[in-house]
Motif scaffolding. Structure first.
Motif, PDB file in Angstrom:
ATOM      1  N   TYR A 238      -5.085   7.915   4.203  1.00 17.89           N
ATOM      2  CA  TYR A 238      -5.356   6.484   4.161  1.00 17.89           C
ATOM      3  C   TYR A 238      -4.106   5.709   3.764  1.00 17.89           C
ATOM      4  O   TYR A 238      -3.209   6.234   3.097  1.00 17.89           O
ATOM      5  CB  TYR A 238      -6.444   6.163   3.131  1.00 17.89           C
ATOM      6  N   TYR A 239      -4.089   4.436   4.165  1.00 22.22           N
ATOM      7  CA  TYR A 239      -3.118   3.483   3.640  1.00 22.22           C
ATOM      8  C   TYR A 239      -3.882   2.775   2.526  1.00 22.22           C
ATOM      9  O   TYR A 239      -4.793   1.988   2.774  1.00 22.22           O
ATOM     10  CB  TYR A 239      -2.672   2.505   4.727  1.00 22.22           C
ATOM     11  N   ASN A 240      -3.570   3.120   1.289  1.00 22.62           N
ATOM     12  CA  ASN A 240      -4.322   2.655   0.125  1.00 22.62           C
ATOM     13  C   ASN A 240      -3.747   1.333  -0.373  1.00 22.62           C
ATOM     14  O   ASN A 240      -2.615   1.279  -0.865  1.00 22.62           O
ATOM     15  CB  ASN A 240      -4.287   3.732  -0.955  1.00 22.62           C
ATOM     16  N   LEU A 241      -4.535   0.283  -0.235  1.00 20.96           N
ATOM     17  CA  LEU A 241      -4.097  -1.064  -0.581  1.00 20.96           C
ATOM     18  C   LEU A 241      -4.199  -1.329  -2.073  1.00 20.96           C
ATOM     19  O   LEU A 241      -5.191  -0.969  -2.713  1.00 20.96           O
ATOM     20  CB  LEU A 241      -4.965  -2.091   0.157  1.00 20.96           C
ATOM     21  N   ASN A 242      -3.165  -1.986  -2.587  1.00 16.95           N
ATOM     22  CA  ASN A 242      -3.196  -2.514  -3.947  1.00 16.95           C
ATOM     23  C   ASN A 242      -3.318  -1.399  -4.988  1.00 16.95           C
ATOM     24  O   ASN A 242      -4.030  -1.542  -5.978  1.00 16.95           O
ATOM     25  CB  ASN A 242      -4.357  -3.507  -4.082  1.00 16.95           C
ATOM     26  N   MET A 243      -2.625  -0.313  -4.772  1.00 19.90           N
ATOM     27  CA  MET A 243      -2.745   0.823  -5.686  1.00 19.90           C
ATOM     28  C   MET A 243      -1.659   0.836  -6.760  1.00 19.90           C
ATOM     29  O   MET A 243      -1.865   1.380  -7.834  1.00 19.90           O
ATOM     30  CB  MET A 243      -2.690   2.132  -4.898  1.00 19.90           C
ATOM     31  N   LYS A 244      -0.501   0.247  -6.482  1.00 20.19           N
ATOM     32  CA  LYS A 244       0.600   0.285  -7.435  1.00 20.19           C
ATOM     33  C   LYS A 244       0.452  -0.773  -8.533  1.00 20.19           C
ATOM     34  O   LYS A 244       0.668  -0.517  -9.692  1.00 20.19           O
ATOM     35  CB  LYS A 244       1.938   0.060  -6.727  1.00 20.19           C
ATOM     36  N   HIS A 245       0.121  -1.961  -8.122  1.00 20.13           N
ATOM     37  CA  HIS A 245       0.041  -3.103  -9.036  1.00 20.13           C
ATOM     38  C   HIS A 245      -1.224  -3.882  -8.708  1.00 20.13           C
ATOM     39  O   HIS A 245      -1.788  -3.748  -7.631  1.00 20.13           O
ATOM     40  CB  HIS A 245       1.249  -4.032  -8.857  1.00 20.13           C
ATOM     41  N   GLN A 246      -1.634  -4.704  -9.598  1.00 20.72           N
ATOM     42  CA  GLN A 246      -2.750  -5.591  -9.301  1.00 20.72           C
ATOM     43  C   GLN A 246      -2.197  -6.788  -8.536  1.00 20.72           C
ATOM     44  O   GLN A 246      -1.616  -7.691  -9.115  1.00 20.72           O
ATOM     45  CB  GLN A 246      -3.455  -6.029 -10.594  1.00 20.72           C
TER      46      GLN A 246
ATOM     47  N   GLY B 245       0.816  -1.203   0.000  1.00 19.47           N
ATOM     48  CA  GLY B 245       0.000   0.000   0.000  1.00 19.47           C
ATOM     49  C   GLY B 245       0.847   1.248   0.000  1.00 19.47           C
ATOM     50  O   GLY B 245       2.065   1.198   0.160  1.00 19.47           O
ATOM     51  N   VAL B 246       0.181   2.361  -0.194  1.00 15.90           N
ATOM     52  CA  VAL B 246       0.837   3.667  -0.175  1.00 15.90           C
ATOM     53  C   VAL B 246      -0.040   4.632   0.621  1.00 15.90           C
ATOM     54  O   VAL B 246      -1.262   4.525   0.614  1.00 15.90           O
ATOM     55  CB  VAL B 246       1.088   4.225  -1.595  1.00 15.90           C
ATOM     56  N   ILE B 247       0.611   5.549   1.314  1.00 17.55           N
ATOM     57  CA  ILE B 247      -0.098   6.564   2.087  1.00 17.55           C
ATOM     58  C   ILE B 247      -0.566   7.664   1.141  1.00 17.55           C
ATOM     59  O   ILE B 247       0.186   8.120   0.285  1.00 17.55           O
ATOM     60  CB  ILE B 247       0.833   7.180   3.152  1.00 17.55           C
ATOM     61  N   GLY B 248      -1.801   8.080   1.315  1.00 14.51           N
ATOM     62  CA  GLY B 248      -2.337   9.188   0.533  1.00 14.51           C
ATOM     63  C   GLY B 248      -3.677   9.631   1.071  1.00 14.51           C
ATOM     64  O   GLY B 248      -4.531   8.801   1.384  1.00 14.51           O
TER      65      GLY B 248
END
Length: 163
Positions: A89-97, A83-86
């Motif tokens: 939120y800690y956004n899950l599965n945002m970079k890759h599937q 995940g990435v912070i944005g």
């Protein structure tokens, strides 16, 4: 008698009880029960370590992520995604599937993280529970099992040695 002692006594009398049943028995949120487990079953980490823990477990392989809402239980068996912070939120599965689990975790809502090693219905079991400020469990991530329902030994080692 404090909650920790009540939970210990209940488990001594009901060794196969699960934490949701104990929570119902004491009319308390499950997260409070998890935090009150005897020390041999729980290690508690502060909320400030949530991002670190989430990043760490994303490299551990397949888990069963459990979401319980109003008595219904949802399970997702897959890798726990990175995940990435944005935007708070800690956004899950945002970079890759990275599998089936997607979402947005509000880190500020996490009060504590509990590493639980309590048997589940008599079977060896390990989970990581993210607990809200109100004592409710936001979600739990159970260590994975193979096709023969055996826990992955490398996950157990990582779980036990996480500091």
């Amino acid at each position: 008698m404090n909650l920790s002692q009540q939970v210990a006594d209940y488990l001594a009398q009901n060794p196969n009880a699960i934490t949701l049943e104990i929570a119902a028995e004491f009319n308390r949120p499950e997260g409070e029960i998890l935090l009150a487990l005897p020390t041999e079953f729980v290690r508690v980490f502060p909320a400030e370590r949530a991002e670190e823990i989430l990043k760490e477990i994303s490299g551990w392989g397949v888990f069963t992520t459990i979401l319980e809402k109003e008595g219904s239980i949802f399970e997702i068996k897959d890798r726990f995604p990175s995940g990435v912070i944005g935007r708070g939120y800690y956004n899950l599965n945002m970079k890759h599937q990275e599998g089936a689990l997607h979402g947005h975790l509000k880190l500020d809502n996490i009060a504590q993280i509990a590493f639980i090693s309590l048997p589940f219905r008599g079977k060896e079991s390990y989970n990581i529970a993210f607990i809200a400020h109100n004592g409710h469990t936001i979600f739990k991530v159970y260590l994975g099992r193979d096709e023969n329902h055996k826990l992955f030994p490398e996950q157990i080692e990582k779980f036990k040695h996480f500091k």
